[in-house]
Design a protein around this motif. Structure first.
Motif, PDB file in Angstrom:
ATOM      1  N   ILE A   1       0.846  -1.191   0.000  1.00 56.43           N
ATOM      2  CA  ILE A   1       0.000   0.000   0.000  1.00 56.43           C
ATOM      3  C   ILE A   1       0.882   1.241   0.000  1.00 56.43           C
ATOM      4  CG2 ILE A   1      -1.917  -1.143   1.186  1.00 56.43           C
ATOM      5  CD1 ILE A   1      -1.022   0.297   3.775  1.00 56.43           C
ATOM      6  N   THR A   2       0.347   2.323  -0.570  1.00 56.69           N
ATOM      7  CA  THR A   2       1.030   3.609  -0.540  1.00 56.69           C
ATOM      8  C   THR A   2       0.140   4.575   0.227  1.00 56.69           C
ATOM      9  OG1 THR A   2       1.998   3.148  -2.686  1.00 56.69           O
ATOM     10  CG2 THR A   2       2.044   5.442  -1.960  1.00 56.69           C
ATOM     11  N   LEU A   3       0.690   5.214   1.248  1.00 57.66           N
ATOM     12  CA  LEU A   3      -0.124   6.114   2.052  1.00 57.66           C
ATOM     13  C   LEU A   3      -0.412   7.382   1.289  1.00 57.66           C
ATOM     14  CD1 LEU A   3       1.283   5.938   5.684  1.00 57.66           C
ATOM     15  CD2 LEU A   3      -0.524   4.605   4.585  1.00 57.66           C
ATOM     16  N   PRO A   4      -1.689   7.743   1.128  1.00 55.05           N
ATOM     17  CA  PRO A   4      -2.033   8.970   0.421  1.00 55.05           C
ATOM     18  C   PRO A   4      -1.426  10.187   1.122  1.00 55.05           C
ATOM     19  CG  PRO A   4      -3.960   8.029   1.521  1.00 55.05           C
ATOM     20  CD  PRO A   4      -2.860   7.030   1.642  1.00 55.05           C
ATOM     21  N   GLY A   5      -0.953  11.138   0.339  1.00 58.32           N
ATOM     22  CA  GLY A   5      -0.413  12.372   0.907  1.00 58.32           C
ATOM     23  C   GLY A   5       1.020  12.252   1.348  1.00 58.32           C
ATOM     24  N   ILE A   6       1.382  11.114   1.911  1.00 59.13           N
ATOM     25  CA  ILE A   6       2.728  10.935   2.463  1.00 59.13           C
ATOM     26  C   ILE A   6       3.611  10.179   1.486  1.00 59.13           C
ATOM     27  CG2 ILE A   6       4.005   9.938   4.398  1.00 59.13           C
ATOM     28  CD1 ILE A   6       1.617  10.475   6.110  1.00 59.13           C
ATOM     29  N   GLY A   7       2.998   9.297   0.718  1.00 59.12           N
ATOM     30  CA  GLY A   7       3.735   8.591  -0.325  1.00 59.12           C
ATOM     31  C   GLY A   7       4.552   7.411   0.158  1.00 59.12           C
ATOM     32  N   VAL A   8       4.534   7.157   1.480  1.00 57.96           N
ATOM     33  CA  VAL A   8       5.319   6.036   2.005  1.00 57.96           C
ATOM     34  C   VAL A   8       4.683   4.719   1.585  1.00 57.96           C
ATOM     35  CG1 VAL A   8       6.004   4.856   4.141  1.00 57.96           C
ATOM     36  CG2 VAL A   8       6.141   7.341   3.972  1.00 57.96           C
ATOM     37  N   GLU A   9       5.537   3.780   1.183  1.00 55.27           N
ATOM     38  CA  GLU A   9       5.035   2.466   0.802  1.00 55.27           C
ATOM     39  C   GLU A   9       5.231   1.470   1.931  1.00 55.27           C
ATOM     40  OE1 GLU A   9       6.228   0.958  -2.959  1.00 55.27           O
ATOM     41  OE2 GLU A   9       6.103   2.953  -3.870  1.00 55.27           O
ATOM     42  N   PHE A  10       4.210   0.657   2.131  1.00 62.84           N
ATOM     43  CA  PHE A  10       4.270  -0.402   3.140  1.00 62.84           C
ATOM     44  C   PHE A  10       3.965  -1.740   2.496  1.00 62.84           C
ATOM     45  CE2 PHE A  10       3.301   3.078   6.145  1.00 62.84           C
ATOM     46  CZ  PHE A  10       4.276   2.827   7.102  1.00 62.84           C
ATOM     47  N   GLU A  11       4.656  -2.733   3.001  1.00 63.14           N
ATOM     48  CA  GLU A  11       4.283  -4.113   2.732  1.00 63.14           C
ATOM     49  C   GLU A  11       3.450  -4.561   3.933  1.00 63.14           C
ATOM     50  OE1 GLU A  11       7.746  -6.492   1.929  1.00 63.14           O
ATOM     51  OE2 GLU A  11       6.633  -8.336   2.357  1.00 63.14           O
ATOM     52  N   VAL A  12       2.305  -5.159   3.670  1.00 60.38           N
ATOM     53  CA  VAL A  12       1.405  -5.579   4.743  1.00 60.38           C
ATOM     54  C   VAL A  12       1.718  -7.034   5.088  1.00 60.38           C
ATOM     55  CG1 VAL A  12      -0.997  -5.804   5.460  1.00 60.38           C
ATOM     56  CG2 VAL A  12      -0.335  -3.994   3.836  1.00 60.38           C
ATOM     57  N   LEU A  13       1.988  -7.282   6.372  1.00 57.50           N
ATOM     58  CA  LEU A  13       2.312  -8.635   6.826  1.00 57.50           C
ATOM     59  C   LEU A  13       1.176  -9.153   7.704  1.00 57.50           C
ATOM     60  CD1 LEU A  13       6.002  -7.974   8.030  1.00 57.50           C
ATOM     61  CD2 LEU A  13       5.258  -8.782   5.774  1.00 57.50           C
ATOM     62  N   ALA A  14       0.683 -10.340   7.407  1.00 55.36           N
ATOM     63  CA  ALA A  14      -0.295 -10.997   8.287  1.00 55.36           C
ATOM     64  C   ALA A  14       0.470 -11.613   9.448  1.00 55.36           C
ATOM     65  CB  ALA A  14      -1.057 -12.068   7.519  1.00 55.36           C
ATOM     66  N   VAL A  15       0.166 -11.188  10.664  1.00 52.94           N
ATOM     67  CA  VAL A  15       0.866 -11.707  11.855  1.00 52.94           C
ATOM     68  C   VAL A  15      -0.151 -12.142  12.922  1.00 52.94           C
ATOM     69  CG1 VAL A  15       3.091 -10.564  11.501  1.00 52.94           C
ATOM     70  CG2 VAL A  15       1.265  -9.286  12.615  1.00 52.94           C
TER      71      VAL A  15
END
Ligand code: ZN
Ligand code: FE
Length: 259
Positions: free
Chosen positions: A94-108
């Motif tokens: 996902i890419t955070l709107p406005g901030i542009g940071v990308e995250f990989e989402v981990l199921a934990v």
């Protein structure tokens, strides 16, 4: 450049705030008040909300934030959180709107059934992971909805992140967790050193979070199912040598519940 700020909430929660270009995203806003206060004082705009799991101390402030800020809310698809607009199962980017940071989402899963962690490899030069109540400084979350096998697999996913990765846990639990870590590994110099460092930090009212994956690999008994001292501590609890990493982890977790 994205800044990461802590907003203390309740007794020992941290609401993490990511900030760039006047935009902020918040992780686990259990309480809206500190977030609204930050927005009022800074003039920043709220751009996104991330939730790791459904417990009230992590999601309790979301509805109030949405009342004055219509922003996307990312959270676990497998949990019943009415305010989530972008349900995630793990494995997404996902890419955070406005901030542009990308995250990989981990199921934990483990603490809860659908618990997520958000790993941002580009953050802070080292990478950063927001892991809610899964991994704590020298500890891990209680198994409310998951099995030991699920939690051990979830922690193993975090353990393979690069050692310098900053770990943003949702609670300030490190000092009490270390009392248990020292009981599991009384001969560990790394644990003793961390006990001293954390005592100094807390005496100076400093946060012990973020920690790093490397520090946790050295001192957190819940990531050290391979360490001989942890395996033998598990064996003495169980009355037999643990057959695998899950049994080691489960025995240590069970001990902590009674510690
Ligand atoms: Zn929780
Ligand atoms: Fe919590």
């Amino acid at each position: 450049m994205t800044e990461i700020l802590a907003l203390p909430a309740f007794d020992d929660n941290y609401i993490w705030l990511l900030r760039a270009d006047g935009c902020v995203a918040v992780v686990d806003p259990g309480d809206a008040a500190p977030v609204l206060q930050h927005l009022a004082l800074s003039g920043d705009r709220l751009c996104a909300i991330l939730a790791t799991h459904h417990h009230g101390d992590h999601v309790g402030g979301i509805a109030e934030l949405l009342a004055t800020n219509a922003v996307p809310v990312f959270g676990p698809a497998a949990e019943n959180i009415a305010t989530v607009t972008h349900p995630l199962a793990g494995g997404e980017h996902i890419t955070l709107p406005g901030i542009g940071v990308e995250f990989e989402v981990l199921a934990v899963p483990g603490h809860t059934r659908g618990h997520l962690a958000y790993y941002g490899p580009s953050l802070a030069g080292t990478g950063a992971v927001f892991c809610g109540d899964t991994l704590f400084g020298a500890g891990c979350g209680r198994l409310f909805e998951g099995t030991p096998a699920q939690m051990q697999a979830s922690l193993a996913k975090l353990a393979v992140l690069p050692a310098p990765t900053l770990v943003y846990c949702a609670h300030e639990y490190t000092q009490s967790n270390l009392r248990f870590a020292a009981a599991v590994e009384p001969g560990s110099i790394a644990v003793q050193k961390r006990v001293e460092d954390v005592a100094a930090a807390r005496a100076a009212q400093r946060s012990t979070v973020p920690t790093t994956i490397g520090v946790e690999l050295d001192t957190n008994p819940f990531l050290r199912w391979n360490a001989p001292a942890v395996r033998s501590a598990a064996a003495s609890r169980l009355g037999h040598v643990p057959t695998d990493d899950v049994e080691t982890f489960a025995a240590i977790r069970e001990w902590k519940n009674r510690f």
